[in-house]
Design an enzyme around this catalytic site. Structure first.
Site, PDB file in Angstrom:
ATOM      1  N   GLY A  33     -25.992   5.653   2.677  1.00  0.00           N
ATOM      2  CA  GLY A  33     -26.176   4.267   2.299  1.00  0.00           C
ATOM      3  C   GLY A  33     -25.182   3.782   1.254  1.00  0.00           C
TER       4      GLY A  33
ATOM      5  N   ASP B  65     -13.865  -2.620   5.247  1.00  0.00           N
ATOM      6  CA  ASP B  65     -13.675  -3.196   6.584  1.00  0.00           C
ATOM      7  C   ASP B  65     -13.742  -4.718   6.554  1.00  0.00           C
ATOM      8  OD1 ASP B  65     -16.351  -3.545   6.078  1.00  0.00           O
ATOM      9  OD2 ASP B  65     -17.072  -2.539   7.894  1.00  0.00           O
TER      10      ASP B  65
ATOM     11  N   ARG C 184      18.945  -0.722  18.182  1.00  0.00           N
ATOM     12  CA  ARG C 184      18.107   0.433  17.867  1.00  0.00           C
ATOM     13  C   ARG C 184      18.330   0.846  16.409  1.00  0.00           C
ATOM     14  NH1 ARG C 184      19.546   4.372  22.646  1.00  0.00           N
ATOM     15  NH2 ARG C 184      18.286   5.832  21.395  1.00  0.00           N
TER      16      ARG C 184
ATOM     17  N   HIS D 227      28.916  -8.388  26.561  1.00  0.00           N
ATOM     18  CA  HIS D 227      27.815  -8.219  27.506  1.00  0.00           C
ATOM     19  C   HIS D 227      27.871  -6.858  28.189  1.00  0.00           C
ATOM     20  CE1 HIS D 227      30.658 -11.287  29.621  1.00  0.00           C
ATOM     21  NE2 HIS D 227      31.268 -10.131  29.442  1.00  0.00           N
TER      22      HIS D 227
ATOM     23  N   ALA E 125      41.566  -2.109  30.990  1.00  0.00           N
ATOM     24  CA  ALA E 125      40.283  -2.152  31.680  1.00  0.00           C
ATOM     25  C   ALA E 125      40.081  -0.929  32.560  1.00  0.00           C
ATOM     26  CB  ALA E 125      40.198  -3.426  32.515  1.00  0.00           C
TER      27      ALA E 125
END
Length: 461
Positions: free
Chosen positions: A77, A102, A332, A362, A422
């Site tokens: 209690g 809580d 990340r 991109h 490239a």
């Protein structure tokens, strides 16, 4: 008046149906019990004692440095729980606030007002109450004609006229510390549950001629106790609204506050715009004049001034002033994007530094790399940093050009002003002002069309 706080956090919380200890469930990025303790700390008490039981080690880890801890081995209690703090508090003079772990929505302002009212009224005990729109299930506050608190009547025990009362017990109390510990010695467990109830202290004090009062707070929603996932969602909704409104008062624009999920410890500068469907978590700091568009998720990161984040994810990284990212890109952990840099569509950066004014347009992966300033990285470039066992690092110097479709196989160093043609696969260092070409030579075979199996097909002629 010296202030003390006891936080009751020993219950298991079976209705949550969770492996996680109840008070550790999060509301807007912080454990419920941490919200309670942080609100209590803001009133500058001399001591905070948290009563722990189930999951004690986890609770102590979350509250490390913020509270003392006492173990309640057997949960008998609320009165029994407070008794466990006798060694820490019984010899002290002052006032003790008791609150459950809580109830994450209580504010420091409410605690401060409760302490002040308790002292001004000269009470031995003060109950924090609220007016409930629907008081069913709550203990009712029964007062006499002068407004003095007579008793708290529980739902199951109340008479019809008593159950019409809408003033309810929030479960928060402020006691004169010496009166509290004297009364606790008289609390028994002669009830259906065999438990020691803290509310019995009020009756004991009143019968002893002590003054028992109640402070009614204006906002009933603060008293919400979380016992299941439904209440957890409601507490989160209320807390989120409170957080977002606080940012708006400080000059932040929310396009749709109801769908912007901002953790409690996030900081946002003025004139920043947050669109709907945005999540910002942990200790993220966002500067002024930024735009965070729908679908973005930012976790524990530092975002400078004038930054645009378009539908992208940023984790444990830094974006300096006047940078932009997205749409659909991913920073990340341990990434640093320096002032003026641009990361376009579908760019992934991991543990890398992108220099000032460098452009990564991109469809590119940059991992374990340091890129200088004013570099142009073409479409589809890959920094190949892993040999299956170890990660390796690549450095690219200032004002270099990396052509579309190229792969840089780490570890290599590309000097300032280097040019990579490239579709090259680069495995060796590239010097200053050098152009690297590493691809198969193109061969055009004359009249080869007629040797193809499809050459007789009229549609192919």
């Amino acid at each position: 008046m010296e202030k003390y706080v006891v936080v009751l956090a020993a219950g298991k919380g079976t209705r949550m149906k969770s492996k996680l200890y109840k008070v550790l469930h999060q509301v807007c990025g912080k454990a419920m019990v941490e919200h309670v303790v942080d609100a209590a700390r803001a009133v500058k008490p001399s001591k905070i004692v948290t009563i722990v039981g189930h999951g004690a080690e986890d609770v102590e880890k979350v509250l490390a440095g913020k509270s003392e801890f006492v173990m309640q081995e057997e949960q008998l209690g609320t009165g029994h729980a407070v008794m466990q703090a006798e060694g820490q508090l019984a010899a002290l003079e002052g006032a003790t606030l008791v609150v459950t772990g809580d109830t994450p929505l209580f504010t420091s302002e409410t605690f401060e007002k409760l302490f002040a009212y308790h002292e001004e009224e000269g009470n031995a005990a003060t109950v924090l109450t609220a007016e409930a729109p629907d008081p069913f299930g709550y203990g009712r506050i029964i007062r006499d004609d002068q407004g003095n608190v007579l008793r708290i009547v529980e739902q199951k025990d109340g008479k019809p006229e008593e159950l019409k009362v809408k003033e309810i017990n929030t479960g928060v109390f402020c006691f004169d510390n010496q009166d509290l510990w004297a009364a606790l010695k008289q609390v028994g467990n002669d009830n259906s549950q065999g438990e020691y109830y803290l509310t019995d202290v009020l009756e004991i004090l009143r019968k002893a001629g002590k003054k028992v009062g109640a402070y009614k707070m204006p906002d009933f929603s603060e008293s919400l106790g979380v016992n299941d996932r439904i209440a957890l969602a409601e507490a989160t909704r209320i807390m989120q609204r409170r957080i977002n409104e606080g940012h708006m008062r400080d000059g932040v624009t929310f396009i749709d506050p109801a769908t912007a999920y901002i953790d409690a410890d996030v900081e946002i500068g003025n004139d920043t715009v947050i669109e709907g469907g945005v999540t910002i978590k942990v200790h993220t700091v966002i500067g002024s004049d930024c735009l965070i568009t729908s679908g973005s998720r930012i976790v524990d990161s530092q975002i400078g001034n004038g930054v645009t984040v378009t539908s992208s994810t940023i984790e444990e990284s830094i974006m300096e002033d006047n940078t932009d990212i997205g749409p659909n890109s991913h920073l990340r952990p341990k990434s640093l994007i320096k002032r003026g840099a641009h990361l376009g569509n579908f760019v992934e950066v991991k543990k890398a530094e992108i220099g000032e004014n460098t452009k990564v347009g991109h469809l590119t992966y940059v991992g374990d790399a340091t890129l200088g300033k004013d570099i142009n990285v073409g479409c589809g470039v890959i920094f190949s940093n892993f040999d299956g066992v170890k990660k390796f690092h690549t450095t690219v110097g200032d004002k270099s050009f990396i052509g579309a479709g190229s792969t840089l196989v780490s570890p290599i160093n590309v000097a300032d002003h280097a040019f990579i043609a490239a579709d090259s696969t680069i495995t060796k260092d590239v010097g200053k002002y050098e152009m690297a070409i590493a691809r198969g030579r193109q061969v055009n075979k004359k009249d080869y069309w007629h040797k193809l199996p499809l050459s007789e097909d009229e549609e192919w002629k």
